[in-house]
Enzyme design. Structure first.
Site, PDB file in Angstrom:
ATOM      1  N   ASP A  25      -2.162  -2.402   9.824  1.00 29.07           N
ATOM      2  CA  ASP A  25      -2.397  -2.551   8.550  1.00 29.07           C
ATOM      3  C   ASP A  25      -2.845  -3.740   7.773  1.00 29.07           C
ATOM      4  O   ASP A  25      -2.966  -3.242   6.696  1.00 29.07           O
ATOM      5  CB  ASP A  25      -1.175  -1.746   7.683  1.00 29.07           C
ATOM      6  CG  ASP A  25      -0.273  -0.309   7.851  1.00 29.07           C
ATOM      7  OD1 ASP A  25      -1.875   0.639   8.223  1.00 29.07           O
ATOM      8  OD2 ASP A  25       0.318   0.218   8.172  1.00 29.07           O
ATOM      9  N   GLY A  78       9.515  -0.854   4.792  1.00 29.10           N
ATOM     10  CA  GLY A  78       9.504  -0.051   3.871  1.00 29.10           C
ATOM     11  C   GLY A  78       8.568   1.602   3.875  1.00 29.10           C
ATOM     12  O   GLY A  78       8.741   2.179   2.666  1.00 29.10           O
ATOM     13  N   LYS A 105       0.777  -1.616   0.022  1.00 29.05           N
ATOM     14  CA  LYS A 105      -0.082   0.218   0.024  1.00 29.05           C
ATOM     15  C   LYS A 105       0.694   0.919  -0.241  1.00 29.05           C
ATOM     16  O   LYS A 105       2.255   1.550   0.276  1.00 29.05           O
ATOM     17  CB  LYS A 105      -0.665   0.297   1.195  1.00 29.05           C
ATOM     18  CG  LYS A 105      -0.518   0.183   2.073  1.00 29.05           C
ATOM     19  CD  LYS A 105       0.207   1.247   3.282  1.00 29.05           C
ATOM     20  CE  LYS A 105       0.874   0.781   4.372  1.00 29.05           C
ATOM     21  NZ  LYS A 105       1.736   2.407   5.259  1.00 29.05           N
TER      22      LYS A 105
END
Ligand code: C5P
Length: 300
Positions: free
Chosen positions: A138, A99, A11
């Site tokens: 998430d 990341g 995402k």
């Protein structure tokens, strides 16, 4: 038993508005998630206990024991179903680790879907979402995919119906950034400043509804970007280079350090990717488009 193969997306947050820290330590968020075609592939087959192997992007740096979120996802699902967690998992990674692209969350969501199919449990998406929220903020979005608003700590998902496809170039930096550290720096930078109640920008919703990349470029916003740039100042030059090479906009993805550049189409993505690669300012450059589906079975 035939192995189950699941694909699960990265995402980028098109808007990430960070509210005040809550008593539980999390920050109240208002975010717009966008699922990207940069995907990990999970293969789940019969096993004894949970065993996990990984290959691909950053795999050698990841633990494969109980501290891995995919491992925890398999255990949590089995516990809810009242069965023994017997599965052999293999994850082929494309999503960078640490990341800011929710790679670990994607793997957890994909593992829930893969084990649910392998063990023939038949949980619906809502039940899987509840388990996903226990695993991380998430993870529910990685199950859901598409474009969606995230509230609470990011786990309360409301889908946004959109039109069209957007193209992205992703510049992966050397080394990751710790998400808790980036949130801490965000708080430090704000000091005593009063944080306004966040709202979803109308311009962003219009851009998603119309598929207009120029409008989307003007609406991208990440409250964690200043914190990520303060911890990794070299990202500033990388963002500037992407714009110089013609990207419509660039922003730090989530807590970073990956930088995401919005481009016009696939050809434009190639031009920007080649130019960014030539600078040597990032470890690797990938192209992706979105929105794509959440974690889903591709073969079983
Ligand atoms: O939920 P997850 O484990 O992915 O969160 C990782 C860390 O990121 C949390 O421990 C917290 O420090 C920070 N975080 C936060 N507010 C959020 C989401 C994450 O402070 N809404």
């Amino acid at each position: 038993m035939v192995p189950v193969i699941v694909r699960t997306p990265a995402k980028v947050n098109l808007q990430l508005s960070v509210g005040p820290q809550r008593p539980d330590g999390y920050h109240e968020l208002l975010t717009v998630f966008h699922a990207l075609s940069l995907e990990d592939t999970i293969t789940a087959s019969e096993g004894s206990g949970v065993t996990l192997t990984m290959a691909g992007e950053g795999a050698e740096k990841l633990p494969t024991d109980e501290s891995n979120l995919a491992h925890q996802a398999a255990a949590l699902l089995a516990q809810n179903a009242g069965i023994e967690p017997n599965v052999t998992l293999h994850i082929d990674k494309q999503i960078p680790i640490a990341g800011g692209m929710a790679g670990g969350s994607a793997d957890a969501a994909g593992t829930l879907v893969a084990c649910d199919a392998l063990w023939r449990l038949g949980y619906d998406r809502e039940q899987l979402s509840e388990m996903a929220a226990q695993l991380g903020s998430d993870v529910p979005f990685a199950l859901h995919g598409g474009n969606a608003i995230g509230r609470g700590r990011g786990e309360e998902i409301t889908p946004i119906l959109g039109r069209g496809e957007f193209h992205w170039v992703l510049a992966l930096a050397d080394g990751g950034l710790s998400t808790p550290e980036v949130y801490r720096r965000c708080d430090e930078l704000r000091g005593d400043e009063q944080v306004a109640e966040p709202e979803i920008a109308d311009e962003l919703l219009h851009a998603l509804r119309s598929g207009d990349a120029d409008q989307l470029a003007g609406a991208l916003r990440n409250d964690l970007q200043a914190a990520a740039l303060s911890l990794r100042p070299t990202l500033r030059g990388l963002l500037e280079s992407g714009i110089e090479f013609g990207a419509l906009a660039g922003l730090v993805s989530g807590s970073g350090p990956t930088c995401a550049f919005l481009v016009r189409d696939g050809d434009h993505a190639l031009d920007v990717a080649v130019a960014l690669t030539a600078t040597g300012a990032c470890r690797t450059v990938k192209r992706a488009s979105g929105p794509v589906s959440g974690a889903h079975v591709i073969a079983s």
